[in-house]
Scaffold this motif. Structure first.
Motif, PDB file in Angstrom:
ATOM      1  N   GLY A 128       0.810  -1.208   0.000  1.00 20.97           N
ATOM      2  CA  GLY A 128       0.000   0.000   0.000  1.00 20.97           C
ATOM      3  C   GLY A 128       0.845   1.261   0.000  1.00 20.97           C
ATOM      4  N   THR A 129       1.930   1.260   0.777  1.00 24.96           N
ATOM      5  CA  THR A 129       2.824   2.420   0.814  1.00 24.96           C
ATOM      6  C   THR A 129       3.456   2.654  -0.549  1.00 24.96           C
ATOM      7  OG1 THR A 129       3.304   2.052   3.154  1.00 24.96           O
ATOM      8  CG2 THR A 129       4.877   3.379   1.912  1.00 24.96           C
ATOM      9  N   ALA A 130       3.898   1.588  -1.212  1.00 28.55           N
ATOM     10  CA  ALA A 130       4.524   1.731  -2.527  1.00 28.55           C
ATOM     11  C   ALA A 130       3.531   2.266  -3.558  1.00 28.55           C
ATOM     12  CB  ALA A 130       5.086   0.380  -2.974  1.00 28.55           C
ATOM     13  N   VAL A 131       2.305   1.733  -3.557  1.00 26.48           N
ATOM     14  CA  VAL A 131       1.305   2.174  -4.531  1.00 26.48           C
ATOM     15  C   VAL A 131       0.922   3.626  -4.295  1.00 26.48           C
ATOM     16  CG1 VAL A 131      -1.076   1.840  -5.303  1.00 26.48           C
ATOM     17  CG2 VAL A 131       0.397  -0.140  -4.926  1.00 26.48           C
ATOM     18  N   GLU A 132       0.690   4.000  -3.043  1.00 23.80           N
ATOM     19  CA  GLU A 132       0.308   5.383  -2.749  1.00 23.80           C
ATOM     20  C   GLU A 132       1.417   6.356  -3.133  1.00 23.80           C
ATOM     21  OE1 GLU A 132       0.610   7.801   1.027  1.00 23.80           O
ATOM     22  OE2 GLU A 132      -1.377   6.902   1.250  1.00 23.80           O
ATOM     23  N   THR A 133       2.669   6.041  -2.762  1.00 27.10           N
ATOM     24  CA  THR A 133       3.783   6.935  -3.070  1.00 27.10           C
ATOM     25  C   THR A 133       3.963   7.087  -4.569  1.00 27.10           C
ATOM     26  OG1 THR A 133       4.897   6.272  -1.020  1.00 27.10           O
ATOM     27  CG2 THR A 133       6.245   7.345  -2.698  1.00 27.10           C
ATOM     28  N   ALA A 134       3.888   5.974  -5.309  1.00 27.53           N
ATOM     29  CA  ALA A 134       4.041   6.041  -6.761  1.00 27.53           C
ATOM     30  C   ALA A 134       2.914   6.862  -7.393  1.00 27.53           C
ATOM     31  CB  ALA A 134       4.061   4.630  -7.345  1.00 27.53           C
ATOM     32  N   ALA A 135       1.685   6.705  -6.907  1.00 28.50           N
ATOM     33  CA  ALA A 135       0.553   7.450  -7.468  1.00 28.50           C
ATOM     34  C   ALA A 135       0.696   8.943  -7.207  1.00 28.50           C
ATOM     35  CB  ALA A 135      -0.756   6.929  -6.874  1.00 28.50           C
ATOM     36  N   ALA A 187       4.125  14.938   5.707  1.00 28.67           N
ATOM     37  CA  ALA A 187       4.051  14.175   6.959  1.00 28.67           C
ATOM     38  C   ALA A 187       3.541  12.762   6.696  1.00 28.67           C
ATOM     39  CB  ALA A 187       3.141  14.895   7.948  1.00 28.67           C
ATOM     40  N   ALA A 188       2.555  12.638   5.818  1.00 30.88           N
ATOM     41  CA  ALA A 188       2.018  11.312   5.493  1.00 30.88           C
ATOM     42  C   ALA A 188       3.075  10.436   4.835  1.00 30.88           C
ATOM     43  CB  ALA A 188       0.806  11.456   4.573  1.00 30.88           C
ATOM     44  N   GLU A 189       3.871  11.025   3.947  1.00 30.14           N
ATOM     45  CA  GLU A 189       4.923  10.245   3.288  1.00 30.14           C
ATOM     46  C   GLU A 189       5.951   9.733   4.295  1.00 30.14           C
ATOM     47  OE1 GLU A 189       8.103  10.692  -0.418  1.00 30.14           O
ATOM     48  OE2 GLU A 189       6.962  12.421   0.274  1.00 30.14           O
ATOM     49  N   ALA A 190       6.371  10.617   5.210  1.00 26.16           N
ATOM     50  CA  ALA A 190       7.359  10.200   6.214  1.00 26.16           C
ATOM     51  C   ALA A 190       6.795   9.124   7.131  1.00 26.16           C
ATOM     52  CB  ALA A 190       7.807  11.417   7.026  1.00 26.16           C
ATOM     53  N   LEU A 191       5.543   9.292   7.573  1.00 25.29           N
ATOM     54  CA  LEU A 191       4.932   8.309   8.470  1.00 25.29           C
ATOM     55  C   LEU A 191       4.710   6.970   7.770  1.00 25.29           C
ATOM     56  CD1 LEU A 191       2.296  10.573  10.258  1.00 25.29           C
ATOM     57  CD2 LEU A 191       4.206   9.384  11.370  1.00 25.29           C
ATOM     58  N   SER A 192       4.333   7.006   6.506  1.00 26.44           N
ATOM     59  CA  SER A 192       4.085   5.751   5.796  1.00 26.44           C
ATOM     60  C   SER A 192       5.371   4.953   5.620  1.00 26.44           C
ATOM     61  CB  SER A 192       3.444   6.035   4.440  1.00 26.44           C
ATOM     62  OG  SER A 192       4.319   6.776   3.603  1.00 26.44           O
ATOM     63  N   VAL A 193       6.453   5.630   5.259  1.00 22.62           N
ATOM     64  CA  VAL A 193       7.728   4.920   5.100  1.00 22.62           C
ATOM     65  C   VAL A 193       8.197   4.369   6.439  1.00 22.62           C
ATOM     66  CG1 VAL A 193      10.160   5.203   4.496  1.00 22.62           C
ATOM     67  CG2 VAL A 193       8.386   6.237   3.057  1.00 22.62           C
ATOM     68  N   ALA A 194       8.100   5.186   7.493  1.00 28.16           N
ATOM     69  CA  ALA A 194       8.531   4.728   8.818  1.00 28.16           C
ATOM     70  C   ALA A 194       7.668   3.559   9.298  1.00 28.16           C
ATOM     71  CB  ALA A 194       8.464   5.877   9.814  1.00 28.16           C
ATOM     72  N   GLY A 195       6.356   3.651   9.104  1.00 29.34           N
ATOM     73  CA  GLY A 195       5.469   2.579   9.547  1.00 29.34           C
ATOM     74  C   GLY A 195       5.668   1.291   8.773  1.00 29.34           C
ATOM     75  N   ALA A 196       5.820   1.402   7.449  1.00 25.98           N
ATOM     76  CA  ALA A 196       5.995   0.200   6.640  1.00 25.98           C
ATOM     77  C   ALA A 196       7.323  -0.493   6.939  1.00 25.98           C
ATOM     78  CB  ALA A 196       5.914   0.554   5.154  1.00 25.98           C
ATOM     79  N   LEU A 197       8.384   0.291   7.030  1.00 27.44           N
ATOM     80  CA  LEU A 197       9.690  -0.305   7.336  1.00 27.44           C
ATOM     81  C   LEU A 197       9.741  -0.836   8.768  1.00 27.44           C
ATOM     82  CD1 LEU A 197      12.133   2.170   5.553  1.00 27.44           C
ATOM     83  CD2 LEU A 197      11.386  -0.097   4.797  1.00 27.44           C
ATOM     84  N   GLY A 198       9.147  -0.082   9.708  1.00 21.35           N
ATOM     85  CA  GLY A 198       9.120  -0.552  11.091  1.00 21.35           C
ATOM     86  C   GLY A 198       8.358  -1.849  11.230  1.00 21.35           C
ATOM     87  N   GLY A 199       7.213  -1.952  10.533  1.00 20.31           N
ATOM     88  CA  GLY A 199       6.454  -3.193  10.593  1.00 20.31           C
ATOM     89  C   GLY A 199       7.198  -4.359   9.972  1.00 20.31           C
ATOM     90  N   ALA A 200       7.869  -4.098   8.825  1.00 23.55           N
ATOM     91  CA  ALA A 200       8.574  -5.180   8.141  1.00 23.55           C
ATOM     92  C   ALA A 200       9.790  -5.660   8.921  1.00 23.55           C
ATOM     93  CB  ALA A 200       8.993  -4.711   6.750  1.00 23.55           C
ATOM     94  N   LEU A 201      10.536  -4.732   9.558  1.00 25.18           N
ATOM     95  CA  LEU A 201      11.786  -5.093  10.215  1.00 25.18           C
ATOM     96  C   LEU A 201      11.611  -5.480  11.684  1.00 25.18           C
ATOM     97  CD1 LEU A 201      14.060  -2.290   8.709  1.00 25.18           C
ATOM     98  CD2 LEU A 201      13.821  -4.669   7.942  1.00 25.18           C
ATOM     99  N   LEU A 202      10.682  -4.801  12.372  1.00 29.53           N
ATOM    100  CA  LEU A 202      10.546  -5.024  13.817  1.00 29.53           C
ATOM    101  C   LEU A 202       9.217  -5.666  14.206  1.00 29.53           C
ATOM    102  CD1 LEU A 202      11.934  -1.556  14.994  1.00 29.53           C
ATOM    103  CD2 LEU A 202      13.192  -3.706  14.772  1.00 29.53           C
ATOM    104  N   GLY A 203       8.195  -5.496  13.345  1.00 34.88           N
ATOM    105  CA  GLY A 203       6.864  -5.981  13.707  1.00 34.88           C
ATOM    106  C   GLY A 203       6.749  -7.475  13.822  1.00 34.88           C
ATOM    107  N   ARG A 204       7.662  -8.203  13.209  1.00 37.26           N
ATOM    108  CA  ARG A 204       7.579  -9.668  13.277  1.00 37.26           C
ATOM    109  C   ARG A 204       8.074 -10.214  14.603  1.00 37.26           C
ATOM    110  NH1 ARG A 204      11.434 -11.391   8.486  1.00 37.26           N
ATOM    111  NH2 ARG A 204      10.387  -9.565   7.572  1.00 37.26           N
ATOM    112  N   ARG A 205       8.787  -9.388  15.384  1.00 40.80           N
ATOM    113  CA  ARG A 205       9.347  -9.870  16.648  1.00 40.80           C
ATOM    114  C   ARG A 205       8.792  -9.141  17.873  1.00 40.80           C
ATOM    115  NH1 ARG A 205      13.923  -9.326  13.341  1.00 40.80           N
ATOM    116  NH2 ARG A 205      14.422  -7.346  14.363  1.00 40.80           N
ATOM    117  N   SER A 206       8.426  -7.897  17.722  1.00 40.14           N
ATOM    118  CA  SER A 206       8.041  -7.067  18.873  1.00 40.14           C
ATOM    119  C   SER A 206       6.601  -6.597  18.727  1.00 40.14           C
ATOM    120  CB  SER A 206       8.979  -5.863  18.983  1.00 40.14           C
ATOM    121  OG  SER A 206       8.505  -4.940  19.936  1.00 40.14           O
ATOM    122  N   ARG A 207       5.784  -6.923  19.716  1.00 42.76           N
ATOM    123  CA  ARG A 207       4.389  -6.458  19.692  1.00 42.76           C
ATOM    124  C   ARG A 207       4.298  -4.940  19.817  1.00 42.76           C
ATOM    125  NH1 ARG A 207       0.239  -5.259  18.559  1.00 42.76           N
ATOM    126  NH2 ARG A 207      -1.819  -5.823  19.313  1.00 42.76           N
TER     127      ARG A 207
END
Length: 349
Positions: A243-250, A276-296
């Motif tokens: 979703g982040t990739a599609v929104e940013t590209a659009a 602000a939305a662009e910065a939050l989306s990148v931070a949220g997507a990367l944070g979920g991908a890198l840390l979300g699998r281990r830390s609630r």
């Protein structure tokens, strides 16, 4: 002083060479005006290019009377509901009951909030009911009203069945039905906005559906990260990245294509919200991908960032549209560019 006279037999006493030459020099004059004021021999036109000013400085368009809290909230919550139903069905079919339940409940709540925001902007609940008196396929508002009327009961039935543990087959059917209508619920508001005369929305008709779908997917992924256990959130992480990739590209494609109208997405309140939305989306997507699998906690923070990013995008799009309607140049300058492009097209053939 001229001594010529008009008689029944024609003009008497006219000086030679004084006849009007119809159309003479018009082609060269137009070409000089469009080519920056220079003729074939390099001379510069003595008539400067006119600058646009509207009548008494008033807007060319009447800006929409929509309130940002209602309509931008309606855009955001509707997208969250529709994309959430799709992700909920996927979670249920792949054996992720906690994620499926959280998304069913959040989609129902988001739909209720979206409908309430729309009715509040309309002023009276009866106006929403009146839109269901007829079905007009050429009207995005009519189609959207019927779409919400069909989607709402299915999304609600899916959530109630899951929470109560009753009628599992009916609940499964409602879940699938809501998922089938979910993409349309998430994207029809883009068609609704682009169908108006507001330049920032109308001129972005190609990219807005992709932007809204990407933003909705990002919000649904964020909600799943926020509300589901780490063991089940793998699909949410993938959906958030997509979703982040599609929104940013659009957004980038739309800004490149819109020309001067793209200023409304980069400047003022809309520009701040979009950045602000662009910065939050990148931070949220990367944070979920890198840390979300281990830390609630990391998954929850990433999910909240994605939800905030999606809301920021919807509010940014809303304010960009309002500014483009209020400033006459965003209506007139694109019209001039399109007119000049049509005039030059035969000369290029």
């Amino acid at each position: 002083m001229s001594e010529s006279d008009v008689t029944r037999d024609g003009i008497r006493g006219a000086r030679p060479g004084r006849d009007a030459q119809v159309g003479k020099g018009m082609g060269d004059g137009k070409r000089r005006g469009r080519r920056g004021g220079k003729g074939r021999g390099g001379e510069r036109s003595m008539v400067p290019r006119a600058e646009f000013t509207s009548y008494y400085g008033r807007p060319v368009l009447n800006p929409p009377t929509w309130r940002s809290r209602d309509i931008a909230g309606y855009f955001f919550l509707g997208g969250l509901a529709g994309a959430g139903s799709v992700l909920a069905a996927g979670a249920e079919l792949t054996g992720r009951p906690a994620m499926a339940r959280a998304l069913k409940v959040s989609s129902t709540a988001a739909l209720a909030g979206s409908t309430a925001a729309l009715i509040h902007d309309l002023g009276r609940p009866g106006r929403f009911a009146n839109m269901l008196r007829v079905f007009k396929p050429t009207s995005p508002m009519s189609v959207g009203s019927w779409l919400l009327a069909a989607y709402g009961p299915m999304a609600g039935a899916a959530a109630v069945s899951d929470l109560a543990g009753r009628l599992p087959r009916s609940g499964r059917a409602a879940t699938v039905g809501a998922a089938l209508l979910g993409p349309a619920v998430a994207s029809y508001t883009a068609v609704l906005a682009a169908d108006t005369a507001v330049p920032a929305w109308h001129d972005g008709y190609r990219e807005l559906p992709y932007l809204f779908v990407g933003s909705a997917a990002m919000a649904a992924g964020g909600m799943a990260l926020l509300a589901s256990p780490v063991a089940e959130n793998a699909p949410a992480r993938g959906v958030a990245l997509l979703g982040t990739a599609v929104e940013t590209a659009a957004v980038k494609a739309m800004e490149r294509r819109l020309g001067v109208v793209a200023e409304t997405y980069r400047e003022g309140r809309a520009g701040k919200l979009m950045r602000a939305a662009e910065a939050l989306s990148v931070a949220g997507a990367l944070g979920g991908a890198l840390l979300g699998r281990r830390s609630r906690p990391a998954a929850a923070v990433s999910g909240a960032a994605l939800l905030a990013a999606s809301a920021g995008t919807r509010f940014g799009v809303f304010h960009a549209g309002m500014r483009s309607a209020e400033d006459p140049k965003y209506t007139v300058l694109p019209q001039r560019e399109r007119l000049e492009a049509r005039r030059e097209r035969p000369e290029d053939d």
